[in-house]
Design a protein around this motif. Structure first.
Motif, PDB file in Angstrom:
ATOM      1  N   GLU A 248       0.825  -1.213   0.000  1.00 20.97           N
ATOM      2  CA  GLU A 248       0.000   0.000   0.000  1.00 20.97           C
ATOM      3  C   GLU A 248       0.856   1.259   0.000  1.00 20.97           C
ATOM      4  O   GLU A 248       0.508   2.255  -0.627  1.00 20.97           O
ATOM      5  CB  GLU A 248      -0.937   0.000   1.217  1.00 20.97           C
ATOM      6  CG  GLU A 248      -2.088   0.982   1.063  1.00 20.97           C
ATOM      7  CD  GLU A 248      -2.525   1.589   2.387  1.00 20.97           C
ATOM      8  OE1 GLU A 248      -2.531   0.863   3.389  1.00 20.97           O
ATOM      9  OE2 GLU A 248      -2.859   2.787   2.394  1.00 20.97           O
ATOM     10  N   HIS A 249       1.980   1.212   0.680  1.00 20.27           N
ATOM     11  CA  HIS A 249       2.817   2.415   0.790  1.00 20.27           C
ATOM     12  C   HIS A 249       3.616   2.702  -0.459  1.00 20.27           C
ATOM     13  O   HIS A 249       4.155   3.785  -0.616  1.00 20.27           O
ATOM     14  CB  HIS A 249       3.765   2.291   1.998  1.00 20.27           C
ATOM     15  CG  HIS A 249       3.029   2.466   3.285  1.00 20.27           C
ATOM     16  ND1 HIS A 249       3.604   2.261   4.515  1.00 20.27           N
ATOM     17  CD2 HIS A 249       1.743   2.797   3.539  1.00 20.27           C
ATOM     18  CE1 HIS A 249       2.709   2.459   5.468  1.00 20.27           C
ATOM     19  NE2 HIS A 249       1.564   2.785   4.890  1.00 20.27           N
ATOM     20  N   ALA A 250       3.710   1.710  -1.327  1.00 21.52           N
ATOM     21  CA  ALA A 250       4.493   1.908  -2.549  1.00 21.52           C
ATOM     22  C   ALA A 250       3.603   2.266  -3.744  1.00 21.52           C
ATOM     23  O   ALA A 250       4.090   2.507  -4.836  1.00 21.52           O
ATOM     24  CB  ALA A 250       5.304   0.661  -2.868  1.00 21.52           C
ATOM     25  N   LYS A 251       2.290   2.315  -3.505  1.00 19.82           N
ATOM     26  CA  LYS A 251       1.373   2.546  -4.625  1.00 19.82           C
ATOM     27  C   LYS A 251       1.442   3.972  -5.162  1.00 19.82           C
ATOM     28  O   LYS A 251       1.841   4.893  -4.455  1.00 19.82           O
ATOM     29  CB  LYS A 251      -0.067   2.258  -4.181  1.00 19.82           C
ATOM     30  CG  LYS A 251      -0.359   0.767  -4.142  1.00 19.82           C
ATOM     31  CD  LYS A 251      -1.738   0.474  -3.648  1.00 19.82           C
ATOM     32  CE  LYS A 251      -1.946  -1.037  -3.674  1.00 19.82           C
ATOM     33  NZ  LYS A 251      -3.165  -1.427  -2.957  1.00 19.82           N
ATOM     34  N   THR A 252       1.013   4.100  -6.410  1.00 16.66           N
ATOM     35  CA  THR A 252       0.881   5.434  -6.984  1.00 16.66           C
ATOM     36  C   THR A 252      -0.567   5.874  -6.825  1.00 16.66           C
ATOM     37  O   THR A 252      -1.430   5.086  -6.436  1.00 16.66           O
ATOM     38  CB  THR A 252       1.241   5.433  -8.470  1.00 16.66           C
ATOM     39  OG1 THR A 252       0.419   4.476  -9.130  1.00 16.66           O
ATOM     40  CG2 THR A 252       2.697   5.105  -8.688  1.00 16.66           C
ATOM     41  N   LEU A 253      -0.825   7.128  -7.177  1.00 15.96           N
ATOM     42  CA  LEU A 253      -2.161   7.705  -7.004  1.00 15.96           C
ATOM     43  C   LEU A 253      -3.249   6.885  -7.683  1.00 15.96           C
ATOM     44  O   LEU A 253      -4.233   6.496  -7.044  1.00 15.96           O
ATOM     45  CB  LEU A 253      -2.188   9.109  -7.605  1.00 15.96           C
ATOM     46  CG  LEU A 253      -1.788  10.267  -6.702  1.00 15.96           C
ATOM     47  CD1 LEU A 253      -1.887  11.549  -7.498  1.00 15.96           C
ATOM     48  CD2 LEU A 253      -2.690  10.315  -5.491  1.00 15.96           C
ATOM     49  N   SER A 254      -3.046   6.612  -8.957  1.00 16.65           N
ATOM     50  CA  SER A 254      -4.128   5.994  -9.729  1.00 16.65           C
ATOM     51  C   SER A 254      -4.545   4.660  -9.135  1.00 16.65           C
ATOM     52  O   SER A 254      -5.743   4.375  -9.004  1.00 16.65           O
ATOM     53  CB  SER A 254      -3.697   5.828 -11.189  1.00 16.65           C
ATOM     54  OG  SER A 254      -2.507   5.065 -11.244  1.00 16.65           O
ATOM     55  N   VAL A 255      -3.576   3.870  -8.725  1.00 15.97           N
ATOM     56  CA  VAL A 255      -3.902   2.563  -8.175  1.00 15.97           C
ATOM     57  C   VAL A 255      -4.320   2.660  -6.707  1.00 15.97           C
ATOM     58  O   VAL A 255      -5.276   2.010  -6.272  1.00 15.97           O
ATOM     59  CB  VAL A 255      -2.707   1.598  -8.338  1.00 15.97           C
ATOM     60  CG1 VAL A 255      -2.936   0.317  -7.570  1.00 15.97           C
ATOM     61  CG2 VAL A 255      -2.494   1.304  -9.803  1.00 15.97           C
ATOM     62  N   GLY A 256      -3.629   3.517  -5.966  1.00 16.99           N
ATOM     63  CA  GLY A 256      -3.962   3.690  -4.549  1.00 16.99           C
ATOM     64  C   GLY A 256      -5.405   4.094  -4.363  1.00 16.99           C
ATOM     65  O   GLY A 256      -6.155   3.497  -3.579  1.00 16.99           O
ATOM     66  N   VAL A 257      -5.811   5.099  -5.114  1.00 23.06           N
ATOM     67  CA  VAL A 257      -7.183   5.588  -5.010  1.00 23.06           C
ATOM     68  C   VAL A 257      -8.159   4.469  -5.375  1.00 23.06           C
ATOM     69  O   VAL A 257      -9.151   4.230  -4.680  1.00 23.06           O
ATOM     70  CB  VAL A 257      -7.382   6.802  -5.948  1.00 23.06           C
ATOM     71  CG1 VAL A 257      -8.844   7.158  -6.078  1.00 23.06           C
ATOM     72  CG2 VAL A 257      -6.574   7.971  -5.440  1.00 23.06           C
ATOM     73  N   PHE A 258      -7.853   3.778  -6.418  1.00 20.66           N
ATOM     74  CA  PHE A 258      -8.745   2.732  -6.922  1.00 20.66           C
ATOM     75  C   PHE A 258      -8.851   1.564  -5.941  1.00 20.66           C
ATOM     76  O   PHE A 258      -9.935   1.035  -5.704  1.00 20.66           O
ATOM     77  CB  PHE A 258      -8.207   2.248  -8.272  1.00 20.66           C
ATOM     78  CG  PHE A 258      -8.923   1.077  -8.842  1.00 20.66           C
ATOM     79  CD1 PHE A 258     -10.187   1.228  -9.404  1.00 20.66           C
ATOM     80  CD2 PHE A 258      -8.349  -0.191  -8.825  1.00 20.66           C
ATOM     81  CE1 PHE A 258     -10.859   0.142  -9.928  1.00 20.66           C
ATOM     82  CE2 PHE A 258      -9.018  -1.283  -9.346  1.00 20.66           C
ATOM     83  CZ  PHE A 258     -10.287  -1.115  -9.901  1.00 20.66           C
ATOM     84  N   THR A 259      -7.724   1.148  -5.341  1.00 20.00           N
ATOM     85  CA  THR A 259      -7.759  -0.046  -4.493  1.00 20.00           C
ATOM     86  C   THR A 259      -8.144   0.255  -3.058  1.00 20.00           C
ATOM     87  O   THR A 259      -8.746  -0.579  -2.397  1.00 20.00           O
ATOM     88  CB  THR A 259      -6.392  -0.763  -4.503  1.00 20.00           C
ATOM     89  OG1 THR A 259      -5.380   0.183  -4.175  1.00 20.00           O
ATOM     90  CG2 THR A 259      -6.102  -1.388  -5.848  1.00 20.00           C
ATOM     91  N   GLU A 260      -7.813   1.438  -2.566  1.00 16.46           N
ATOM     92  CA  GLU A 260      -8.067   1.715  -1.151  1.00 16.46           C
ATOM     93  C   GLU A 260      -9.385   2.435  -0.913  1.00 16.46           C
ATOM     94  O   GLU A 260      -9.905   2.433   0.192  1.00 16.46           O
ATOM     95  CB  GLU A 260      -6.921   2.533  -0.555  1.00 16.46           C
ATOM     96  CG  GLU A 260      -5.539   1.915  -0.728  1.00 16.46           C
ATOM     97  CD  GLU A 260      -5.395   0.570  -0.024  1.00 16.46           C
ATOM     98  OE1 GLU A 260      -5.972   0.409   1.070  1.00 16.46           O
ATOM     99  OE2 GLU A 260      -4.724  -0.320  -0.586  1.00 16.46           O
TER     100      GLU A 260
END
Lengths: 304, 365
Positions: A248-260
């Motif tokens: 989770e801490h290594a994610k970028t915006l596009s994926v972080g927003v989508f997955t979290e």
């Protein structure tokens, strides 16, 4: 003729028109111009409007079906505070994205400039074939390319731990950015008159000297364009980021927003929209700064 | 000393042979014009001297140094391009000083040289402008200024005036001549305009199809062209050519143009032409040597009569076109002595100025 000149002419030549009065046909024309823009604006800006409005709504308002979805009754900041306190939005996603995007853009534009210059200016066996190859590479869809890239990332990971870090993205983004940048700049370099470069040689420059002192300054609009596009492409990149990063801490915006912010079938609409809004800001700011250079005609006056 | 020596110089582009074995010696401070039609290899030759084009065969020597393998930056050459090729992102001052800055000249020296060149070219007030804020003529001056500032051993010009309008072109032509008189340097000047070549150059090199047709002073080129091509290329309006038969007559030789017209060849030329007697030749005469009917100064003048086809008044003279056999001849006549179109007019041909071309070799005999 500019509208200023036109107004000046009508006011100086004719007494018929009252001072500073704009003729009716001119108003009608202006109005028609704006009307023609409405469909474009509706399509281009409506999503942003919804993002903006929704991000300012409280959870109750969003879930209240009685309220209009197109208007907010008040301004709530809870979505933004939620992003800051309950997710890694600011401290990790945003930072990761900035790092990945900036570094891969720098790499891609640097490599792209050299490649494009070589393909546009140097004469060597197979130069045309190479140019076409660059274009074809650019056409291969990412959705196919990510499969072999998984293998590559895993192979590198055996020696240097890059999986689940943004380094895996910094290494893989240039695979689609470099062909794109090269193709774009190749076209731009070809528009720069070769005589100007030759003149630099006669003035005492080596090829590299001429490239940096003469060709690149003349190519600034093209380079800005390459920077903007590769920045946007990597900023919005989703697939590689999704595949290569689980932490989770290594994610970028596009994926972080989508997955979290989407958990199962529960959508955190307010924070999702707030994240989208904040996520677009850096790009908007970048465009704002660079647009003037992008549109200015820098090569004007070089040749007849 | 900046002499230039081209020795058996060749340039191939794949199958195409742009320059085919050129030999040329250019003296120190000489102004040489390479002139010829498009595609004759003159620009390629210039670019090989500059080092912008690889040499396929032969040798280019500047001063005592063979420069075949010397990159352009080390040849100490300045070139003015047809499209000026100014650096658009630099001011005029920066454009002119660029070469000196690259060569790490001191700031005071740069300032002095730029000011000096700006004075010569009258562009002192433009130094802070960008190229896009300049007119065509001003850009042209800046391009020359950039070359003058460098104080190179050789100046190359690649059709520098062809992008200017007619009036400015003539004006700049004079300027270039003045500049050369002031800034003594070896100059190689490429142009397709023979008038530019005639007015500017100490020596003219006429090229055609990648070879040199003739080298000589403007006077030589005009009076004694050695080939059909040079004869037709130099001079404006160009020389008249018409097929003829060189016949033997009682008095010597005559140029027989058709059944009616036979023009005796001047006696002093008879020996020169003797071996071509009874052959099909091409007779060449410049328009200025076919005039309205005049009193004969000696036996070389011959009279002919013809109907006027077209008149082209030029002010000082009027060009009169009339048919002579299969060809149309242009004569240069006094405006007051010209007949109307369709009417008959008497002409005098100065046979002292005639040329005779052997069609099998295209050489002027």
């Amino acid at each position: 003729m500019s509208s200023n000149e036109m107004t000046a002419m009508t006011t100086s030549s004719g007494e018929l028109l009252a001072e500073n009065k704009v003729p009716f046909w001119r108003l009608r024309k202006a109005f028609a111009n704006y009307v023609a823009l409405i469909p474009y604006l509706a399509f281009a800006l409506f999503p942003f409007y919804i993002i903006f409005i929704t991000s300012l709504k409280s959870k109750q308002e969003i879930n209240n079906l009685g309220e209009s979805p197109f208007w907010a009754t008040g301004i709530a900041v809870e979505n933004f505070t939620y992003l800051a306190t309950n997710t890694s939005f600011f401290e990790h996603w945003m930072v990761n994205t900035l790092i990945v995007t900036t570094v891969s853009t720098i790499i891609s534009v640097t490599v792209g400039i050299l490649a494009a210059y070589a393909l546009a200016r140097l004469k060597f066996r197979g130069v045309e074939l190479f140019g076409v190859a660059v274009f074809i590479t650019y056409l291969v869809p990412q959705t196919l390319l990510f499969l072999p890239l998984i293998d590559v990332v895993n192979a590198i990971d055996d020696y240097i731990p890059i999986r689940d870090t943004y380094w895996s993205l910094i290494l893989t983004y240039p695979t689609f950015l470099i062909p794109f940048v090269t193709w774009l700049l190749m076209g731009y370099f070809r528009t720069i008159p070769v005589e100007v470069e030759e003149c630099a040689y006669l003035d005492g420059c080596s090829r590299l000297g001429a490239l940096f002192r003469v060709v690149l300054p003349m190519a600034i609009p093209g380079i800005i364009c390459a920077i903007l596009f590769s920045y946007t492409l990597s900023w919005n990149e989703f697939l590689y980021s999704l595949v290569f990063i689980q932490d989770e801490h290594a994610k970028t915006l596009s994926v972080g927003v989508f997955t979290e912010l989407i958990r199962g079938d529960i959508y955190f609409w307010g924070s999702l929209m707030a994240a989208c809004l904040l996520g677009t800001l850096p790009i908007v700011i970048l465009y704002g700064f660079l647009m003037d250079y992008y549109t200015s005609g820098l090569t004007q006056g070089a040749i007849k | 000393m900046a002499t230039i020596k081209l020795q058996d110089l060749w340039k191939h582009y794949g199958e195409v042979q742009a320059v085919r074995g050129i030999n040329l010696d250019i003296a120190h401070n000489e102004f040489v014009a390479l002139v010829g039609p498009s595609g004759c290899g003159k620009t390629t030759t210039l670019r090989m001297i500059a080092g912008l084009e690889d040499i396929t065969g032969g040798m280019v020597q500047i001063g005592d140094r063979v420069v075949n393998e010397v990159p352009p930056k080390d040849r100490d050459i300045a070139m003015v391009f047809q499209n000026y090729a100014l650096y658009p992102h630099m001011s005029v001052y920066q454009n002119m000083s660029f070469g000196l800055r690259i060569r790490k000249t001191s700031k005071e020296e740069i300032d002095r040289r730029v000011q000096n060149a700006a004075d010569i070219l009258n562009i002192g007030e433009l130094l802070e402008r960008r190229p896009k804020q300049l007119s065509g003529g001003q850009r042209q001056r800046v391009a020359m200024g950039r070359a003058i500032v460098r104080d190179p051993v050789v100046f190359l010009f690649d059709e520098p005036l062809s992008n200017l309008d007619a009036k400015l072109r003539v004006q700049m032509r004079t300027e270039i001549k003045k500049i050369h008189q002031r800034v003594q340097t070896t100059v190689v000047y490429v142009t397709h305009d023979q008038i530019e070549a005639m007015t500017l150059a100490d020596r003219i090199v006429v090229m055609n199809n990648g070879v040199i047709e003739q080298v000589g002073t403007p006077d030589e080129m005009y009076s004694n062209p050695r080939t059909h091509f040079v004869a037709s290329f130099i001079g404006s309006p160009s020389m008249n050519f018409t097929p003829c038969n060189l016949t033997k007559t009682a008095g010597g030789l005559a140029v027989r143009l058709n059944d009616d017209i036979s023009l005796p060849v001047p006696e002093e030329r008879a020996a020169r032409y003797a071996s071509y007697a009874d052959k099909e030749m091409i007779f060449g005469i410049r328009p200025e040597h076919v005039t309205e009917r005049r009193q004969h100064a000696n036996g070389a003048q011959q009279d002919i009569d013809a109907n006027v086809n077209v008149l082209e008044p030029m002010g000082i003279d009027t060009m009169v076109f009339f048919s002579l056999g299969p060809t149309e001849i242009c004569a240069r006549a006094e405006p007051s002595a010209v007949s109307n179109v369709g009417e008959s007019m008497g002409f005098t041909v100065n046979m002292d100025k005639m040329h005779l071309i052997d069609p099998s070799t295209d050489a002027v005999v």
